[in-house]
Write an enzyme that holds these catalytic residues in place. Structure first.
Site, PDB file in Angstrom:
ATOM      1  N   LYS A 192       0.873  -1.302  -0.104  1.00  0.00           N
ATOM      2  CA  LYS A 192      -0.051   0.089   0.204  1.00  0.00           C
ATOM      3  C   LYS A 192       0.823   1.348  -0.048  1.00  0.00           C
ATOM      4  CE  LYS A 192      -3.915  -1.866  -0.282  1.00  0.00           C
ATOM      5  NZ  LYS A 192      -3.552  -3.472  -0.333  1.00  0.00           N
TER       6      LYS A 192
HETATM    7  C1  LIG Z   1     -10.000  -3.431  -1.739  1.00  0.00           C
HETATM    8  C2  LIG Z   1      -9.313  -3.852  -0.653  1.00  0.00           C
HETATM    9  N1  LIG Z   1      -9.965  -3.754   0.333  1.00  0.00           N
HETATM   10  C3  LIG Z   1      -9.293  -4.457   1.652  1.00  0.00           C
HETATM   11  C4  LIG Z   1      -8.329  -5.069   1.614  1.00  0.00           C
HETATM   12  C5  LIG Z   1      -7.690  -5.587   2.952  1.00  0.00           C
HETATM   13  O1  LIG Z   1      -6.641  -4.923   3.197  1.00  0.00           O
HETATM   14  P1  LIG Z   1      -5.631  -5.671   4.445  1.00  0.00           P
HETATM   15  O2  LIG Z   1      -4.637  -6.639   3.903  1.00  0.00           O
HETATM   16  O3  LIG Z   1      -4.991  -4.465   5.127  1.00  0.00           O
HETATM   17  O4  LIG Z   1      -6.551  -6.469   5.400  1.00  0.00           O
HETATM   18  C6  LIG Z   1      -7.495  -4.899   0.416  1.00  0.00           C
HETATM   19  C7  LIG Z   1      -6.181  -5.316   0.458  1.00  0.00           C
HETATM   20  O5  LIG Z   1      -5.346  -5.413  -0.535  1.00  0.00           O
HETATM   21  C8  LIG Z   1      -8.146  -4.202  -0.675  1.00  0.00           C
HETATM   22  O6  LIG Z   1      -7.490  -4.260  -1.888  1.00  0.00           O
END
Ligand SMILES: Cc1ncc(COP(=O)(O)O)c(C=O)c1O
Length: 433
Positions: A192
């Site tokens: 990210k």
């Molecule tokens: C659109 C979206 N939502 C939620 C997430 C979940 O993030 P995390 O890996 O921090 O739980 C991601 C992860 O890439 C994502 O692309």
């Protein structure tokens, strides 16, 4: 000969981050503590919001956001098929149901017109009292049409939980994302825009929801459970609800504090790369650059110092740069296009395989690919190119040259054969004429 590999993503972790982590390890407080509090305060200042609850992922933040708003078994939440597993799985944690609504072809963000249609449909009206929330996903980091989404939500008394995993930092019509919906969830995963390795945060203007999320992120234990081992704390605690273990560690937060300081620099570099890609690809008929409308506005003028917070308009976070292939003008499909880039040493990805074609959602809800024609159609022609601050100008050039090379080698040639002249037409056909 295989070229040197350019990965799809690589975090920007420098000596400052390393020192901050080492200092935290030496200080001896590893789990949630002063560094996490500092990171939360930093995020609150940066985006200008009231409450920040740091957690160990955006998935955790989405889960606790839905818990805080009181989602129950049998409820439903409107969201997009063009997203990652986390968005919908957190709805399923409650035995609630995602209602998928197709995307806007230009942005690949959820289409507010289709949300409205769905709410007004017979099926939507029948389940009206069970539909509790909307989760818009700021796909790739370009904000959804939040004016329309908030007005639909207000009209239908729905809560808006933004999945802003890609949108730190982004601006929607002059408002920083994090100050629009009822709760906004960010991700600080390794790929990210800023990272804590694994991490996330929920932000909200609602103190009650913030308290609930904080308590539920650490076993449902009463306020400031993390302080129980400090001189300020006490051994005594009370369990208010069966919570979760979603707290962010101080080791991760130490990394995040430095990343947050560098966020503007990261964003400017991402925007610069996006601009170079768009300038290079705009003239190719075989590909489409992201979002068409407003792209120049979101990238900024060349050489202009970019100040993301001072933007009156809408700004992309440039978490992802998504190129779309014009398949009718190419002899190869998207998968082969990706293979060809791989042969040239370029790592890419696809965001996303739409939810409705994954076995679990297909089998649970009986979806067919054509149920969400835009998501399904666009899925077949999207390629995410590398975009991250650690890329050198030479890396960016390599990606541009590789894409152009694959396009040039595989573009459909116009037929060189002349149209048939009457002399070539068979006697039989001629006789009939
Ligand atoms: C659109 C979206 N939502 C939620 C997430 C979940 O993030 P995390 O890996 O921090 O739980 C991601 C992860 O890439 C994502 O692309």
């Amino acid at each position: 000969m295989k070229k040197e590999w350019l990965p799809f993503s690589r975090p920007s972790v420098g000596p400052e981050e390393i020192q901050a982590v080492v200092d935290t390890l030496s200080a001896g407080w590893l789990t949630t503590g002063p560094r996490t509090k500092e990171f939360e305060a930093g995020i609150a200042r940066y985006i200008g919001c009231r409450n920040v609850v740091a957690m160990n992922s955006c998935t955790a933040a989405l889960h606790l956001a839905l818990e805080a708003i009181g989602l129950r078994a049998g409820d439903a939440v409107i969201t997009t098929p063009m997203t990652f597993a986390a968005t919908a799985e957190t709805i399923r944690y409650f035995n609630a149901h995602p209602i998928l609504v197709d995307v806007d072809r230009r942005t690949l963000n959820i289409d507010p017109g289709k949300i409205e249609e769905r709410l007004r449909s017979r099926a939507g009206r029948a389940r009206r009292d069970r539909i509790k929330a909307i989760i818009p996903v700021h796909y790739a980091g370009y904000p959804c049409d939040m004016d329309k989404i908030m007005s639909i939500a207000n009209a239908h008394e729905l809560t808006v939980v933004e999945d802003a995993a890609h949108a730190f930092p982004a601006v929607y019509k002059g408002t920083v994302v994090g100050n629009i919906g009822h709760i906004t969830c960010f991700s600080f995963y390794a790929t990210k825009n800023i990272t804590t390795g694994e991490g996330g945060a929920a932000v909200t203007g609602n103190d009650e929801w913030a308290d609930r999320m904080r308590i539920m992120s650490l076993h449902g234990i009463s306020r400031d459970a993390w302080k129980r081992y400090t001189s300020e704390g006490s051994w005594y605690y009370e369990i208010a609800a069966p919570g979760f273990k979603y707290n962010l560690t101080d080791v991760a937060a130490a990394l995040g504090i430095v990343q947050l300081r560098r966020s503007d620099e990261f964003w400017a570099r991402r925007s610069g790369i996006a601009r170079r890609y768009t300038d290079a690809f705009r003239s190719l008929d075989e590909v489409e650059t992201p979002f068409g409308e407003g792209i120049d506005d979101t990238i900024g003028a060349p050489g202009e110092p970019l100040q993301w917070k001072d933007i009156a308009g809408t700004r992309h976070s440039w978490h992802l740069y998504i190129l779309r292939l014009v398949l009718g003008k190419l002899e190869i499909d998207r998968d082969k296009f990706i293979d060809e880039l791989k042969q040239l040493g370029i790592g890419t990805s696809v965001h996303f395989i739409p939810l409705h074609i994954h076995p679990y959602y297909r089998e649970t809800y009986g979806y067919k690919p054509g149920d969400y024609p835009i998501s399904h159609g666009e899925y077949q022609r999207i390629v995410s190119l590398p975009i991250y601050p650690r890329m050198s100008d030479a890396d960016v050039d390599r990606v541009i040259e590789a894409v152009k090379d694959v396009v040039h080698r595989h573009r459909k040639r116009k037929s060189l054969r002349k149209p048939k002249s009457p002399r070539n037409v068979s006697t039989r056909t001629r006789r009939r004429q």
